[in-house]
Design a protein around this motif. Structure first.
Motif, PDB file in Angstrom:
ATOM      1  N   UNK A 108     -15.726  52.473  67.465  1.00 25.13           N
ATOM      2  CA  UNK A 108     -16.273  53.382  68.597  1.00 25.13           C
ATOM      3  C   UNK A 108     -17.851  52.796  68.938  1.00 25.13           C
ATOM      4  N   UNK A 160     -18.531  52.069  73.146  1.00 31.50           N
ATOM      5  CA  UNK A 160     -19.322  52.864  73.730  1.00 31.50           C
ATOM      6  C   UNK A 160     -20.442  52.038  74.259  1.00 31.50           C
ATOM      7  N   UNK A 161     -21.070  50.995  73.421  1.00 30.27           N
ATOM      8  CA  UNK A 161     -21.937  50.029  73.979  1.00 30.27           C
ATOM      9  C   UNK A 161     -21.324  49.162  75.052  1.00 30.27           C
ATOM     10  N   UNK A 201     -21.537  51.251  78.495  1.00 25.57           N
ATOM     11  CA  UNK A 201     -22.715  51.111  79.084  1.00 25.57           C
ATOM     12  C   UNK A 201     -22.893  49.995  79.704  1.00 25.57           C
ATOM     13  N   UNK A 202     -22.686  48.754  78.931  1.00 33.73           N
ATOM     14  CA  UNK A 202     -22.957  47.388  79.375  1.00 33.73           C
ATOM     15  C   UNK A 202     -22.186  47.179  80.914  1.00 33.73           C
ATOM     16  N   UNK A 236     -23.643  48.930  83.733  1.00 31.82           N
ATOM     17  CA  UNK A 236     -24.708  48.427  84.265  1.00 31.82           C
ATOM     18  C   UNK A 236     -24.422  47.227  84.985  1.00 31.82           C
ATOM     19  N   UNK A 237     -23.485  46.554  84.553  1.00 31.98           N
ATOM     20  CA  UNK A 237     -22.803  45.310  85.416  1.00 31.98           C
ATOM     21  C   UNK A 237     -22.068  45.751  86.849  1.00 31.98           C
ATOM     22  N   UNK A 292     -25.206  58.214  80.641  1.00 26.15           N
ATOM     23  CA  UNK A 292     -25.622  58.057  79.396  1.00 26.15           C
ATOM     24  C   UNK A 292     -25.885  59.655  78.841  1.00 26.15           C
ATOM     25  N   UNK A 304     -21.187  58.725  68.614  1.00 24.92           N
ATOM     26  CA  UNK A 304     -21.339  58.554  70.069  1.00 24.92           C
ATOM     27  C   UNK A 304     -22.612  58.965  70.317  1.00 24.92           C
ATOM     28  N   UNK A 346     -25.321  56.401  69.023  1.00 26.25           N
ATOM     29  CA  UNK A 346     -25.381  55.036  69.828  1.00 26.25           C
ATOM     30  C   UNK A 346     -25.938  55.357  71.170  1.00 26.25           C
ATOM     31  N   UNK A 347     -25.557  56.421  71.888  1.00 26.25           N
ATOM     32  CA  UNK A 347     -26.039  56.691  73.221  1.00 26.25           C
ATOM     33  C   UNK A 347     -27.612  56.814  73.071  1.00 26.25           C
ATOM     34  N   UNK A 366     -29.175  53.634  72.855  1.00 23.89           N
ATOM     35  CA  UNK A 366     -28.843  52.880  74.091  1.00 23.89           C
ATOM     36  C   UNK A 366     -29.799  53.315  75.261  1.00 23.89           C
ATOM     37  N   UNK A 413     -28.973  45.107  80.633  1.00 26.03           N
ATOM     38  CA  UNK A 413     -28.084  45.633  79.572  1.00 26.03           C
ATOM     39  C   UNK A 413     -27.540  44.621  78.663  1.00 26.03           C
ATOM     40  N   UNK A 446     -28.127  45.957  74.871  1.00 25.66           N
ATOM     41  CA  UNK A 446     -26.785  46.182  73.799  1.00 25.66           C
ATOM     42  C   UNK A 446     -27.086  45.217  72.639  1.00 25.66           C
ATOM     43  N   UNK A 492     -29.674  47.188  70.280  1.00 26.20           N
ATOM     44  CA  UNK A 492     -28.683  48.243  69.791  1.00 26.20           C
ATOM     45  C   UNK A 492     -27.773  47.894  68.657  1.00 26.20           C
ATOM     46  N   UNK A 493     -27.013  46.659  68.855  1.00 26.82           N
ATOM     47  CA  UNK A 493     -26.366  45.937  67.731  1.00 26.82           C
ATOM     48  C   UNK A 493     -27.136  45.749  66.457  1.00 26.82           C
TER      49      UNK A 493
END
Lengths: 268, 263, 576
Positions: B11, B15-16, B19-20, B23-24, C297, C486, C489-490, C493, C531, C535, C538-539
């Motif tokens: 999950x 989600x990440x 979003x990436x 943005x691309x 988001x 979610x 994470x959101x 981010x 981004x 990411x 965030x990871x």
């Protein structure tokens, strides 16, 4: 009839139906709205439809899963398709078609295309106030077609027609509709003078500038070099260009935009 | 338990990743850094204007307001029939020529605000070096007008910066911009009288500013044979045509201004 | 004159600057290294500053309400803090080393101006750590009577230290964004003056924005922790406890999140005031597309939060009577999200551009402007608030005589607020831009007034209300917990993205219009590249946080031998 009713009440088919309706709304419905207010309309670009559909999909999934019973019933058809013995063929078809579809979309997204990268291009960029035509400075602001006050109009139309057929025909076409023999090889395609959005909106001096300087002479916002229009000042004289402009207006039936109307607004 | 962990991981990654991806997909714009200019004295107006255009549409950030929307006057298009900025700058403020008007607009923007707009522009000296400002002015002048920015304007930087090769391929030049010294060094006083003394082969420098405006003086130095002063026809063609190469722009301007000032 | 083009790039000069001013970092480059260190440090810092806020509030509720449950919850929050604290310090140290070795010139500049505040910062950090240790390890010792109040005071002190520490650190970065107007490139750093540099234009707005943001973030991460433990729970008691904890985390995150846009609005206005060009770069220029990503988001945030509430109604007796309304609320949210995420300048192929006659669609154009977006956001906030209200009311039957009238008044308040928001949204199209900007204030005020008014009425309304049945904590479908993940994470981010926006509007300046970035990485990257970095941060952060969560479980098991069977006392009210 009751069978159809049962389908419509089933969460899974409701979800599918909702998505189809949403797609129809985004793809066609939105384009129908502006004419109600008497505005010009246009189809919704694919990028926006995709974005909207993603949001709609999330919304539908939230709807079906926010209630326990609804969620269980929603999953039933999926579960049945994947497990039941009598749905073997449906299962097989889904398992083959879905990966194929994803594969095709991926391929379509990544394959090299002939199309130029998307740029934000303004179709009628603002003209300069003056240009240099073969070393001679021409003031465009307020300029009118000099041939309209000199010589006989019929003669100018004849000259213009000859020049048009010698030079412009291959791209802009016999009917001035931008459908010449070579037209489909270009992107952007040659303009149609029959369209009310082109020369009908412009002064003759603007047309003169575009003919004389062609694609390479476009300012940055017009994405120079995207247009294949040659620089006609290298091939035609000043009077020849003015003559062909007279022919364009004469043949298409449009009236050139006059300075009295347009000097007021520098910006549009 | 591991199944749950993997699900949670999946999950998070989806989600990440989503979003990436978003943005691309949208247009990719990188904000540029203004290039450091080091203008030497002998830059051509074209090169200056070209450098100015890069600043204007790039790192100077001018197009953020000038050119889009209605925050500021659009400079590259015709506005209200007055033409582009190069054409209209000279008549914006009475008593101010194009160059000084543009310089004032950039360094003291609040001094004159075009009617219909608000005083929102920052002092560009905080962002740009002096020569970058002048390059931008040269570019703006080139939009429908004549570039009159010269090396004397950004006088502080006529000398090549330390570390950079001085005036790359140019001929060896003395750096002085002191006009009297130049007139002597370049041999001008060999033919032109000054302070009432000197041979009458060329027109006297005394009162030259009364007879000729600065641009004609400049022309006379660079293209000596284009016009010949009345009374000196017999000496026509005597003056060397190489001053354009022998003088840096700053030096040329120094001489021109000096001569134009002799009334 | 001469045809020598005397235009030289001052390459040698720049190289000379760069040689002394910048270090090299292998692989990701100097900027990448500092970016990651700063962002991960910031995320941990936000966590350790946000969590104490509601740890203290929970403890207070526990003391005043004599409710053991809240005390346990508060202690559990604090246990996460102990681990997170060292992670914050570690990443902070890493950031410090990276800055001194990779950006020595810049660091010297900052250190010259801020040296004294840096010492105070380090000292406070010490004091804060010890306060935290006392607070956590003294929990069971000072458990009753006056000692408990003293213990609570420690928690309060922890917040005070944390807030001061954050304010000091904020002064450094806001100085980079908005140095006082007297400071120019020629000003010697030693002459700037400490207080002058600290009290710059964006300092207070950032302080407030971050204070609220930290609470949101802490709530979201705690919610994720609860979800993690819920899914791993083996007994119904454990499940009930973590279900409740997840609810509290989500409640804190969303209720504080609703206020965040107002603080952001203030910050944005200060930026415009400070420098118009900076503001325009942020909203209309180079950064304008960033706000579309932000819209995506925030749409996810609103939907996930509402989804969590709606699925949670399954465990509340009496909530069925509200079930039919959720789909209409969902519809409102989806439509608002669609409006908000509509770009003004549309990406389109040539044919589409030709059909539209430009990059603005005749109809979508209308949705792409600020008027529509403000309206959409305000309606989303109202809808989310309505969800909360329904959730709260689900298992209660008011007994007061004026219940019916009160409900009607509440409904009217919602209707009026929505009406005001819509009216100004539509009216905004018919007035000038300068007038329109003022309208957003009216919209916000209407929504705030509605939230406050309705809440006050509700507090009195449910006083002494009959229960329709206990909330069956723990009876929550597993998928609702993923909504909490979610959310976490959101939020993480989103924090990375907004950090990029705040830092990126400086563009090629270390200190805006004072100290230029002459390194190879001076250009501000495009969103795609940013981004990727976000990411990655965030990871890293979530990976470390997962480790901390796991440690939390480990410590607990070691400490108690048996799994914690936290008795959940009968709970008449939903936790609030």
């Amino acid at each position: 009839m009751s069978r159809v009713g049962a389908w419509v009440r089933h969460p899974f088919w409701q979800a599918v139906l909702l998505l189809i309706l949403a797609y129809l709304l985004f793809k066609f419905g939105i384009a129908l709205l502006p004419p109600l207010l008497g505005m010009h309309s246009a189809p919704v670009p694919t990028s926006v439809v995709v974005q909207y559909m993603l949001i709609a999909l999330v919304g539908v999934l939230i709807h079906v899963s926010s209630d326990e019973t609804r969620w269980r019933r929603f999953k039933e058809p999926i579960h049945d398709t994947m497990v039941d013995a009598d749905k073997r063929w449906v299962r097989l078809a889904v398992l083959i078609l879905v990966p194929l579809l994803i594969g095709w979309v991926t391929y379509d997204q990544t394959r090299p295309k002939v199309e130029a990268p998307i740029t934000l291009r303004s179709i009628h960029p603002a003209p300069p106030s003056q240009i240099t035509f073969r070393g001679k400075t021409i003031q465009l602001t307020g300029l009118e077609n000099p041939l309209r006050h000199r010589g006989s109009l019929t003669e100018h139309i004849e000259t213009g027609k000859r020049i048009y057929y010698q030079n412009c025909l291959a791209c802009h076409g016999d009917r001035l509709d931008g459908q010449g023999h070579f037209a489909h090889g270009f992107s952007p395609t040659p303009l149609s003078f029959a369209d009310q959005g082109t020369i009908a909106q412009l002064t003759e001096s603007f047309v003169f500038w575009r003919v004389a300087k062609g694609g390479p002479g476009l300012p940055r916002e017009g994405a120079p070099w995207s247009s294949a229009m040659p620089v006609w000042e290298d091939y035609l004289t000043e009077d020849e260009i003015w003559a062909v402009i007279i022919y364009l207006y004469e043949q298409s039936g449009w009236k050139p935009r006059t300075w009295e109307e347009s000097t007021g607004g520098g910006e549009h | 338990m591991w199944r749950t962990n993997l699900k949670v991981l999946a999950v998070a990654l989806i989600v990440i990743g989503f979003y990436t991806m978003v943005a691309h997909v949208i247009p990719q714009l990188q904000s540029e850094v203004p290039e450091a200019l080091a203008l030497t004295g002998d830059v051509t107006p074209e090169a200056l204007a070209a450098a100015g255009e890069r600043i204007y549409s790039g790192a100077g950030g001018c197009v953020a307001c000038h050119g889009l929307g209605t925050r500021a006057p659009n400079l590259v298009t015709d506005q209200g029939g007055e033409g582009t900025i190069g054409a209209r700058c000279g008549s914006r403020r009475p008593g101010m020529d194009c160059k000084s008007y543009l310089y004032e607009s950039m360094t003291n923007p609040g001094a004159f605000v075009v009617p219909g707009f608000e005083n929102i522009m920052p002092d560009m000296r905080r962002q740009l070096a002096d020569d970058q400002i002048w390059a931008t002015i040269a570019y703006l002048q080139s939009l429908g007008g004549e570039v009159t920015v010269t090396a004397s304007d950004y006088g502080t930087s006529t000398e090549a910066p330390t570390g950079a090769a001085p005036a790359a391929a140019g001929p060896a030049l003395t750096a002085t911009t002191e006009p009297l010294a130049l007139l002597r060094e370049k041999g001008c006083v060999g033919c032109h009288a000054i302070d009432g003394a000197g041979p009458p082969i060329g027109p006297s420098f005394d009162g030259m500013g009364r007879r000729l405006p600065a641009d004609q003086i400049r022309r006379a130095i660079l293209l000596p044979n284009a016009d010949t002063a009345k009374g000196y026809e017999q000496f026509a063609g005597t003056m060397p045509q190489t001053f354009g190469q022998m003088l840096s722009a700053a030096q040329l301007e120094a001489i021109v201004q000096f001569l134009a000032g002799r009334r | 004159m001469t045809d020598v083009v005397g235009l030289l790039q001052a390459a040698a000069q720049a190289a000379a600057d760069t040689a002394g001013g910048y270090g090299h970092f292998p692989g990701i480059g100097a900027r990448g290294a500092v970016w990651i260190a700063a962002e991960v440090h910031l995320m941990f810092a936000a966590f350790v500053l946000g969590v104490p806020m509601f740890a203290v509030i929970c403890e207070l509720i526990g003391i005043v309400g004599k409710d053991e449950k809240y005390d346990k919850l508060s202690k559990e929050f604090t246990r996460l803090l102990v681990f997170a604290y060292s992670a914050t310090a570690l990443w902070g140290g890493l950031l410090l080393f990276f800055l001194t070795t990779l950006y020595p010139r810049f660091w010297t500049h900052m250190a010259t101006i801020f040296s004294r505040s840096m010492w105070v910062y380090a000292g406070l950090f010490f004091i804060e750590s010890f306060t935290l240790y006392l607070y956590y390890y003294g929990w069971d010792r000072w458990k009753v009577g006056r000692a408990k109040w003293g213990h609570w005071g420690l928690g309060l002190l922890l917040n005070v230290w944390g807030t001061i520490v954050m304010f000091i650190a904020n002064s450094w970065l806001t100085y980079m964004m908005s140095p006082p107007s007297g400071v120019t490139a020629e000003t010697l750093p030693a002459e700037v003056g400490l207080w002058n540099a600290i009290a710059n234009a964006t300092w207070m707005p950032i302080n407030i924005h971050r204070l609220i943001g930290n609470a949101v973030f802490g709530g979201a991460i705690c919610g994720a922790y609860a979800a993690f433990r819920f899914l791993a729970a083996k007994t119904p008691e454990e499940r009930a406890h973590y279900d409740w904890m997840g609810y509290v985390g989500n409640f804190i995150a969303i209720s504080t999140f609703i206020v965040l846009p107002f603080a952001g609005y203030w910050l944005g206005r200060e930026i415009y005031e400070y420098n118009q060009q900076m503001g325009i770069t942020m909203m209309g220029g180079f950064m304008s597309w960033l706000w579309i990503v932000q819209a995506v988001l925030i749409g996810v945030l609103f939907l996930a939060a509402n989804y969590y509430l709606w699925t949670g109604m399954g465990r509340i007796p009496g909530a069925e009577r509200f079930a039919p309304y959720t789909k209409w609320m969902l519809l409102v949210l989806v439509i608002c999200w669609i409006v908000w995420a509509t770009p003004h300048t549309i990406i389109a192929t040539r044919e589409e551009l030709a059909a539209m006659g430009g990059s603005h669609h005749p109809f979508l154009n209308v949705l792409g402007v600020m008027s529509a977006k403000n309206t959409a956001v305000n309606l989303m906030i109202l809808t989310t608030f309505l969800s909360f209200l329904i959730y709260r009311r689900a298992n209660r039957r008011p007994t007061v005589a004026w219940a019916r009238t009160a409900t009607i008044i509440q409904t009217a308040m919602f209707a009026i607020a929505a009406g005001v928001v819509l009216f100004y949204g539509v009216y905004g199209y018919f007035v000038e831009a300068i007038v329109r900007i003022g309208f957003s204030v009216y919209q916000v005020l209407a929504v705030l007034a509605c939230i406050i008014g309705v809440s006050i009425i509700d507090v009195f309304l449910v006083r002494g209300a009959e229960s329709r049945g206990e909330i069956r904590w723990g009876m929550m479908p597993a998928r609702s917990q993923y909504a909490l993940f979610i959310l976490a994470v959101t939020f993480t981010w989103l924090m990375g993205l907004m950090g990029f926006a705040r830092s990126g509007i400086r563009q090629h300046w270390h200190v805006y219009e004072v100290m230029r970035d002459t390194s190879a990485d001076a250009a501000t990257p495009a969103l795609g590249e940013a981004a990727n970095m976000i990411s990655l941060c965030v990871l890293i952060f979530l990976g470390l946080v997962a480790f901390i969560f796991w440690l939390g479980g480990l410590a607990e098991r070691a400490g108690h031998k048996a799994p914690v069977a936290l008795a959940v006392p009968p709970q008449p009210a939903a936790g609030d």
